[in-house]
Design a protein around this motif. Structure first.
Motif, PDB file in Angstrom:
ATOM      1  N   LEU A  24       0.821  -1.209   0.000  1.00  0.00           N
ATOM      2  CA  LEU A  24       0.000   0.000   0.000  1.00  0.00           C
ATOM      3  C   LEU A  24       0.857   1.262   0.000  1.00  0.00           C
ATOM      4  N   LYS A  25       2.021   1.202   0.662  1.00  0.00           N
ATOM      5  CA  LYS A  25       2.997   2.301   0.688  1.00  0.00           C
ATOM      6  C   LYS A  25       4.363   1.658   0.522  1.00  0.00           C
ATOM      7  N   GLU A  26       5.163   2.186  -0.409  1.00  0.00           N
ATOM      8  CA  GLU A  26       6.480   1.611  -0.697  1.00  0.00           C
ATOM      9  C   GLU A  26       7.184   1.201   0.587  1.00  0.00           C
ATOM     10  N   GLY A  27       7.797  -0.003   0.566  1.00  0.00           N
ATOM     11  CA  GLY A  27       8.426  -0.471   1.787  1.00  0.00           C
ATOM     12  C   GLY A  27       9.315  -1.670   1.601  1.00  0.00           C
ATOM     13  N   VAL A  28       9.854  -2.126   2.739  1.00  0.00           N
ATOM     14  CA  VAL A  28      10.785  -3.252   2.773  1.00  0.00           C
ATOM     15  C   VAL A  28      10.341  -4.226   3.858  1.00  0.00           C
ATOM     16  N   LEU A  29      10.341  -5.507   3.490  1.00  0.00           N
ATOM     17  CA  LEU A  29      10.032  -6.586   4.427  1.00  0.00           C
ATOM     18  C   LEU A  29      11.306  -7.358   4.721  1.00  0.00           C
ATOM     19  N   LEU A  30      11.410  -7.889   5.931  1.00  0.00           N
ATOM     20  CA  LEU A  30      12.487  -8.795   6.292  1.00  0.00           C
ATOM     21  C   LEU A  30      11.851 -10.153   6.554  1.00  0.00           C
ATOM     22  N   ASP A  31      12.137 -11.111   5.674  1.00  0.00           N
ATOM     23  CA  ASP A  31      11.581 -12.459   5.790  1.00  0.00           C
ATOM     24  C   ASP A  31      12.620 -13.396   6.383  1.00  0.00           C
ATOM     25  N   ILE A  32      12.195 -14.184   7.373  1.00  0.00           N
ATOM     26  CA  ILE A  32      13.027 -15.200   8.004  1.00  0.00           C
ATOM     27  C   ILE A  32      12.384 -16.551   7.711  1.00  0.00           C
ATOM     28  N   PHE A  33      13.159 -17.474   7.150  1.00  0.00           N
ATOM     29  CA  PHE A  33      12.649 -18.798   6.796  1.00  0.00           C
ATOM     30  C   PHE A  33      13.420 -19.881   7.529  1.00  0.00           C
ATOM     31  N   THR A  34      12.712 -20.944   7.890  1.00  0.00           N
ATOM     32  CA  THR A  34      13.336 -22.167   8.348  1.00  0.00           C
ATOM     33  C   THR A  34      12.580 -23.333   7.721  1.00  0.00           C
ATOM     34  N   PRO A  35      13.265 -24.296   7.116  1.00  0.00           N
ATOM     35  CA  PRO A  35      14.692 -24.243   6.809  1.00  0.00           C
ATOM     36  C   PRO A  35      14.972 -23.239   5.686  1.00  0.00           C
ATOM     37  N   CYS A  36      16.223 -23.186   5.268  1.00  0.00           N
ATOM     38  CA  CYS A  36      16.674 -22.288   4.205  1.00  0.00           C
ATOM     39  C   CYS A  36      15.863 -22.520   2.924  1.00  0.00           C
ATOM     40  N   ARG A  37      15.507 -21.425   2.234  1.00  0.00           N
ATOM     41  CA  ARG A  37      14.842 -21.501   0.925  1.00  0.00           C
ATOM     42  C   ARG A  37      15.925 -21.691  -0.141  1.00  0.00           C
ATOM     43  N   LYS A  38      16.317 -22.903  -0.400  1.00  0.00           N
ATOM     44  CA  LYS A  38      17.379 -23.157  -1.380  1.00  0.00           C
ATOM     45  C   LYS A  38      16.981 -22.697  -2.772  1.00  0.00           C
TER      46      LYS A  38
END
Length: 111
Positions: free
Chosen positions: A93-107
């Motif tokens: 909705l408004k320009e932005g940045v997300l920080l995504d944390i995954f487990t396990p690694c997204r190979k």
């Protein structure tokens, strides 16, 4: 997978995903991954699912998240959790940045 302890940000390029989104894998190993996702206003993270657990922290901007059919607008400082296989996506909705944390690694995110 080779073990690395340091991931200097200036050495990691943003990958253009198209449609107003760019991604930077900031750190990873077998069981964990951290990813910045940059969105232009109006960009859509299409509905999808995967076998990974995921936490998203909103660094900036405002997003309408759809997680398992429930929609909620979140802004900088808010977070989400997505369990494995739940369908989810987001509209910026408004320009932005997300920080995504995954487990396990997204190979699938690694070149």
């Amino acid at each position: 997978m080779e073990l690395k302890n340091f991931f200097p940000g200036e050495e990691i390029e943003l990958e253009d995903l198209g449609n107003g989104m760019k991604r930077k894998v900031t750190a990873f190993h077998d069981n964990l991954m951290c990813v910045e996702v940059h969105f232009e206003k109006g960009a859509i993270g299409a509905l999808h699912s995967h076998p990974h657990e995921q936490i998203t922290y909103i660094l900036s901007g405002e997003f309408e998240f759809n997680i398992g059919g429930t929609k909620k607008v979140l802004k900088a400082g808010d977070s989400t959790f997505k369990q494995p296989h739940i369908e989810h996506g987001a509209l910026c909705l408004k320009e932005g940045v997300l920080l995504d944390i995954f487990t396990p690694c997204r190979k699938d995110f690694l070149n």
